[in-house]
Write an enzyme that holds these catalytic residues in place. Structure first.
Site, PDB file in Angstrom:
ATOM      1  N   LYS A 105      50.516  90.249  -3.230  1.00 60.63           N
ATOM      2  CA  LYS A 105      49.834  91.105  -2.265  1.00 60.63           C
ATOM      3  C   LYS A 105      48.362  91.138  -2.652  1.00 60.63           C
ATOM      4  O   LYS A 105      47.992  91.703  -3.676  1.00 60.63           O
ATOM      5  CB  LYS A 105      50.428  92.514  -2.285  1.00 60.63           C
TER       6      LYS A 105
ATOM      7  N   CYS B 232      15.711 115.917 -16.001  1.00 56.21           N
ATOM      8  CA  CYS B 232      15.944 114.616 -16.613  1.00 56.21           C
ATOM      9  C   CYS B 232      16.220 114.775 -18.113  1.00 56.21           C
ATOM     10  O   CYS B 232      15.448 115.425 -18.816  1.00 56.21           O
ATOM     11  CB  CYS B 232      14.722 113.728 -16.401  1.00 56.21           C
TER      12      CYS B 232
ATOM     13  N   CYS C  15       8.664 108.428 -17.688  1.00 53.65           N
ATOM     14  CA  CYS C  15       9.989 108.651 -18.257  1.00 53.65           C
ATOM     15  C   CYS C  15      10.398 107.403 -19.061  1.00 53.65           C
ATOM     16  O   CYS C  15      10.502 106.305 -18.492  1.00 53.65           O
ATOM     17  CB  CYS C  15      10.953 108.924 -17.102  1.00 53.65           C
TER      18      CYS C  15
ATOM     19  N   CYS D 142      15.294 110.815 -11.275  1.00 56.16           N
ATOM     20  CA  CYS D 142      14.167 111.395 -11.990  1.00 56.16           C
ATOM     21  C   CYS D 142      12.922 110.789 -11.352  1.00 56.16           C
ATOM     22  O   CYS D 142      12.745 109.571 -11.366  1.00 56.16           O
ATOM     23  CB  CYS D 142      14.217 111.035 -13.474  1.00 56.16           C
TER      24      CYS D 142
ATOM     25  N   CYS E 245      13.068 113.083 -20.031  1.00 53.67           N
ATOM     26  CA  CYS E 245      11.676 113.536 -19.978  1.00 53.67           C
ATOM     27  C   CYS E 245      11.534 114.956 -19.446  1.00 53.67           C
ATOM     28  O   CYS E 245      10.434 115.483 -19.381  1.00 53.67           O
ATOM     29  CB  CYS E 245      10.830 112.574 -19.151  1.00 53.67           C
TER      30      CYS E 245
ATOM     31  N   ARG F 139      41.141  94.237  10.790  1.00 48.00           N
ATOM     32  CA  ARG F 139      42.286  95.058  11.122  1.00 48.00           C
ATOM     33  C   ARG F 139      41.904  96.256  11.994  1.00 48.00           C
ATOM     34  O   ARG F 139      42.623  96.633  12.911  1.00 48.00           O
ATOM     35  CB  ARG F 139      42.912  95.540   9.814  1.00 48.00           C
TER      36      ARG F 139
ATOM     37  N   LYS G 124      54.385  97.885  -4.938  1.00 47.51           N
ATOM     38  CA  LYS G 124      53.041  98.077  -5.491  1.00 47.51           C
ATOM     39  C   LYS G 124      53.095  98.109  -7.012  1.00 47.51           C
ATOM     40  O   LYS G 124      53.934  98.797  -7.596  1.00 47.51           O
ATOM     41  CB  LYS G 124      52.462  99.405  -4.978  1.00 47.51           C
TER      42      LYS G 124
ATOM     43  N   GLU H 275      55.695  87.029  -2.238  1.00 50.13           N
ATOM     44  CA  GLU H 275      54.292  86.593  -2.265  1.00 50.13           C
ATOM     45  C   GLU H 275      53.456  87.621  -3.001  1.00 50.13           C
ATOM     46  O   GLU H 275      53.845  88.778  -3.101  1.00 50.13           O
ATOM     47  CB  GLU H 275      53.736  86.523  -0.831  1.00 50.13           C
TER      48      GLU H 275
ATOM     49  N   ASP I 188      44.475  92.016  -2.592  1.00 49.87           N
ATOM     50  CA  ASP I 188      43.777  93.274  -2.336  1.00 49.87           C
ATOM     51  C   ASP I 188      42.367  92.978  -1.833  1.00 49.87           C
ATOM     52  O   ASP I 188      41.420  92.898  -2.608  1.00 49.87           O
ATOM     53  CB  ASP I 188      43.731  94.082  -3.641  1.00 49.87           C
TER      54      ASP I 188
ATOM     55  N   PHE J  55      28.694  64.303  -0.634  1.00 53.15           N
ATOM     56  CA  PHE J  55      29.031  65.300   0.385  1.00 53.15           C
ATOM     57  C   PHE J  55      27.752  65.779   1.086  1.00 53.15           C
ATOM     58  O   PHE J  55      27.667  65.827   2.314  1.00 53.15           O
ATOM     59  CB  PHE J  55      29.768  66.475  -0.276  1.00 53.15           C
TER      60      PHE J  55
ATOM     61  N   LEU K 182      52.596  97.765   5.794  1.00 49.24           N
ATOM     62  CA  LEU K 182      53.894  97.515   5.165  1.00 49.24           C
ATOM     63  C   LEU K 182      54.400  98.796   4.530  1.00 49.24           C
ATOM     64  O   LEU K 182      53.627  99.640   4.103  1.00 49.24           O
ATOM     65  CB  LEU K 182      53.744  96.450   4.074  1.00 49.24           C
TER      66      LEU K 182
ATOM     67  N   TYR L 140      48.765  84.373   5.120  1.00 49.77           N
ATOM     68  CA  TYR L 140      50.155  84.634   4.767  1.00 49.77           C
ATOM     69  C   TYR L 140      51.077  84.998   5.928  1.00 49.77           C
ATOM     70  O   TYR L 140      52.202  85.424   5.699  1.00 49.77           O
ATOM     71  CB  TYR L 140      50.243  85.732   3.708  1.00 49.77           C
TER      72      TYR L 140
HETATM   73  S1  IVH Z   1      52.249  90.504   5.409  1.00 47.56           S
HETATM   74  C1  IVH Z   1      53.470  92.714   9.364  1.00 47.56           C
HETATM   75  N1  IVH Z   1      51.600  89.421   3.115  1.00 47.56           N
HETATM   76  O1  IVH Z   1      48.824  94.309   2.830  1.00 47.56           O
HETATM   77  C2  IVH Z   1      53.184  92.349   7.938  1.00 47.56           C
HETATM   78  N2  IVH Z   1      50.381  91.345   3.837  1.00 47.56           N
HETATM   79  O2  IVH Z   1      49.959  97.008   3.324  1.00 47.56           O
HETATM   80  C3  IVH Z   1      51.939  91.631   7.771  1.00 47.56           C
HETATM   81  N3  IVH Z   1      48.563  92.008   2.348  1.00 47.56           N
HETATM   82  O3  IVH Z   1      47.743  94.766   6.134  1.00 47.56           O
HETATM   83  C4  IVH Z   1      51.420  91.636   6.408  1.00 47.56           C
HETATM   84  N4  IVH Z   1      48.867  90.402   0.856  1.00 47.56           N
HETATM   85  O4  IVH Z   1      46.313  93.345   4.581  1.00 47.56           O
HETATM   86  C5  IVH Z   1      51.351  90.412   3.991  1.00 47.56           C
HETATM   87  N5  IVH Z   1      51.089  88.323   1.139  1.00 47.56           N
HETATM   88  C6  IVH Z   1      50.846  89.303   2.010  1.00 47.56           C
HETATM   89  C7  IVH Z   1      49.811  90.251   1.816  1.00 47.56           C
HETATM   90  C8  IVH Z   1      49.615  91.259   2.764  1.00 47.56           C
HETATM   91  C9  IVH Z   1      48.128  91.459   1.198  1.00 47.56           C
HETATM   92  C10 IVH Z   1      47.975  93.204   2.957  1.00 47.56           C
HETATM   93  C11 IVH Z   1      47.676  93.080   4.430  1.00 47.56           C
HETATM   94  C12 IVH Z   1      48.456  94.189   5.088  1.00 47.56           C
HETATM   95  C13 IVH Z   1      48.661  95.133   3.965  1.00 47.56           C
HETATM   96  C14 IVH Z   1      49.891  95.961   4.212  1.00 47.56           C
END
Ligand code: IVH
Length: 669
Positions: free
Chosen positions: A114, A405, A429, A423, A408, A135, A311, A112, A116, A36, A83, A224
């Site tokens: 979510k 401290c 120290c 400190c 010391c 965003r 959540k 799916e 973070d 590569f 969401l 996603y």
């Molecule tokens: S769909 C209009 N899918 O969660 C809906 N969001 O609280 C578009 N996020 O701003 C979002 N995993 O940053 C979607 N599998 C997933 C996600 C996801 C994380 C985040 C995303 C969104 C926030 C909403």
């Protein structure tokens, strides 16, 4: 000729994209790293020789540039909504009922993970990535395209040919846990504030000014959500499948569900399985699969009515705050740590929690004996998220941050705008002295073998070593009688100290342990200044012109050199033979003799490679350009220079330099 080269370049780009995809997205590489790299190198060379074929989406562009970017604000074509959150089965069932009422026909859900991290919107035109926007406030975000281009799992060019001519795809940029931990370790070594969790580290990284630094942080991305006029499928699920074919990393943990019970089963599975994932997740996103039905359901002002975020509950426990300890680190930063009544949390017994700094203690309004809530989220160290004031004893004493401290007794200082207390007694120290020595001898710094923290402790307590320069005065007679030491170990330590004279300046600089001067910053400083004497002479203004050096780092450097004890320490280390100058391999700017001069390199050379010559040109203030034009001042001509270049040089009357001529010009023989 040019057609041939252009074809070769195209072919290499295509192959490398394919291999990137196999490696980063499928995790199924089909060639070795070496093969590569060879392909990548060939492409780099061809692109360098033929700048007319430059393409910002070439796989060579992923390394990032050193350019300083100013983030431009860009309006989102479609707003980036959030969401609706659900926290219980009941709320999920309510959502299901609402959808059922609105849609008269049957429907499917897609479940799916979510992720973070930091959400991102990518725009592709004719299969090429043209823009990546954060965003922001949902309406406008930061254009972070240059940084996002460095993320290996984001395709710069798509595979196949059935993607819409223009579309957006949204997803989450994430920092995998191992990368996050390594990054925090480095920050700890540099005395820099730690990132609280991978999400913060991700957003921080995306907003960096230097995309080469971004590249080094190894972010990842999961996509996603597709948006555009001519999406291929009639369902979200089909579109994600297509997106995967085009080269996007789409999570494999996606399920089609026919009922709310199937959704609940998916949630139940991931509630615990998520701890096995390499990235942070904070819930499950449930979406209506059919795009037609999504359209029917529509949006509220803030979020789509066709999706819901379930959540995960952060693992939380209630316990009692017993006391607060204060730890002093090698840079003198004082960290408060809460001692708790031991409690079971997310599978481990927790008895301590970090409190980070005085502001956090104040905002939590902590009192000794308080009943507190501890949480373990995406973070590794548990944190206190609140106190139950109703249970507070009327006479409970508020936690007061210490003023001197604990090690010391020196009064602590707090710099304006900084969260931490320090400190200032850095040469007297004990934890700071020991911490500085441990840092100095560590692998990435001077790499002194045979010395560990226990030996350092011993040497310090016996009064043999009080600072890093004292290490170089150690004698075998002093070491051998120490506990668990012998002639062999002592000899090893002394030999390792001796060979540390060859450790390059950038690492010596890192080893000094100047606050905020971590490994990377030390490298940058070493190559920008070339020596400690030059570094020491720079003003704040001069320091901040160096890439990635802001006010905070500049002030810390000035502060360090303003202390006569530090200057004395450096002189002692210098007299022991340590490197305080970059040797010729380092990239310090060595002169300005080529300032304003453009040089084209052509042919092959005896003493230096083309890359090295390019470096030399730049080190002396010149510019290496790819093709000959009226503006070219010289051609650095080696053997086998191409006939067309030779002809062009003659036409434009541009002088040819031999390798020797060039080296003489820059005073290098
Ligand atoms: S769909 C209009 N899918 O969660 C809906 N969001 O609280 C578009 N996020 O701003 C979002 N995993 O940053 C979607 N599998 C997933 C996600 C996801 C994380 C985040 C995303 C969104 C926030 C909403």
């Amino acid at each position: 000729m040019n057609i041939e080269i252009s074809n070769r370049i195209k072919r290499l780009r295509k192959e490398l994209n394919e291999h990137n995809y196999r490696y980063y997205v499928l995790s199924e590489p089909s060639i070795s790293d070496f093969e590569f790299d060879m392909k990548m190198r060939e492409l780099e060379q061809l692109e360098q020789q033929h700048p007319e074929f430059f393409d910002p989406n070439s796989p060579t562009q992923r390394v990032g540039s050193d350019r300083n970017l100013e983030f431009e604000q860009v309006a989102h074509r479609y707003p980036m909504l959030s969401l609706t959150n659900a926290y219980s089965e009941g709320e999920l069932r309510d959502f299901d009922q609402r959808v059922r009422r609105e849609l008269e026909t049957g429907f499917e859900y897609v479940c799916e993970l979510k992720f973070d991290g930091a959400s991102i919107s990518l725009t592709y035109e004719k299969g090429s990535l043209v823009r990546a926007v954060t965003r922001g406030d949902g309406e406008r975000g930061d254009d972070v395209t240059a940084n996002v281009r460095t993320i290996a799992s984001i395709p710069l060019m798509l595979r196949g040919n059935d993607y819409p001519p223009q579309f957006e795809i949204r997803g989450e940029i994430v920092m995998p846990f191992p990368v996050f931990e390594e990054l925090n370790l480095q920050r700890e070594e540099a005395g820099e504030p730690l990132f609280a969790n991978p999400r913060n580290a991700t957003s921080g990284t995306l907003k960096m000014q230097n995309s080469a630094m971004v590249a080094s942080r190894k972010l990842d991305a999961y996509l996603y959500f597709l948006l555009g006029e001519n999406l291929p499928g009639a369902t979200h699920y089909e579109n994600l499948k297509k997106a995967r074919e085009w080269g996007f990393k789409v999570s494999e943990h996606i399920a089609l569900c026919q009922s709310v019970d199937e959704v609940l089963a998916f949630i139940a599975r991931w509630e615990t399985a998520r701890f096995q994932l390499p990235v942070a997740t904070d819930g499950i996103v449930i979406k209506i699969n059919s795009l037609k039905q999504q359209e029917l359901l529509g949006f509220t002002a803030k979020s789509p009515k066709w999706a819901l975020a379930y959540k995960f509950k952060a693992e939380e426990a209630t316990t009692t705050l017993l006391s607060v300890d204060y730890q002093v680190g090698r840079t003198g930063a004082v960290t408060p740590v809460a001692n708790l009544e031991p409690v079971q949390l997310a599978g481990t017994r927790v008895k301590r929690a970090s409190l980070h700094n005085a502001d956090i203690i104040r905002s939590l309004d902590l009192h000794l004996g308080d009943t507190v809530f501890v949480e373990k989220g995406g973070e590794i160290i548990p944190k206190i998220t609140g106190t139950d004031v109703s249970k507070r004893h009327p006479m409970a004493q508020p936690v007061q941050f210490i003023t001197t401290c604990p090690e010391c007794g020196t009064p602590l200082v707090r710099t304006e705008g900084e969260a931490a207390h320090y400190c200032p007694n850095d040469t007297g120290c004990p934890p700071q002295i020991k911490g500085k020595i441990e840092h100095f001898i560590s692998r990435k710094a001077m790499n002194i073998e045979g010395l560990g923290s226990e030996t350092v402790e011993l040497l310090f307590s016996k009064g043999l070593v009080n600072n890093v320069a004292d290490l170089y005065d150690l004698k075998a007679e002093q070491l051998v009688p120490l506990e668990r030491m012998g002639e062999k170990s002592a000899a090893r330590i002394l030999e390792s100290l001796e060979t540390s004279q060859t450790v390059p300046f950038s690492r010596v600089l890192f080893a000094l342990g100047i606050r905020y001067v971590g490994e990377t910053v030390a490298k940058t400083l070493a190559s920008a200044t070339g020596s400690i004497d030059r570094l020491k002479s720079l003003s704040k203004e001069e320091l901040t012109t160096i890439n990635e050096v802001g006010d905070r780092i500049a002030e810390s450097i000035l502060d360090y050199f303003s202390n006569p004890r530090h200057l004395e320490l450096i002189e002692r280390l210098r007299s022991k033979g340590l490197q305080f100058e970059s040797d010729s391999q380092d990239n310090s700017l060595r002169s300005n003799v080529l300032e304003g001069i453009s040089i084209v390199i052509s042919g092959t050379f005896n003493r230096y490679s083309r890359d090295e010559l390019k470096q030399l040109i730049e080190l002396h203030g010149g510019k290496n350009v790819g093709s000959i034009s009226k503006k070219t001042n010289y051609i650095l001509a080696g053997e086998n220079m191409g006939p067309s270049k030779l002809e062009k040089a003659r036409q434009l009357n541009i002088p040819l330099l031999s390798e020797e001529d060039f080296l003489a010009m820059i005073g290098n023989n």
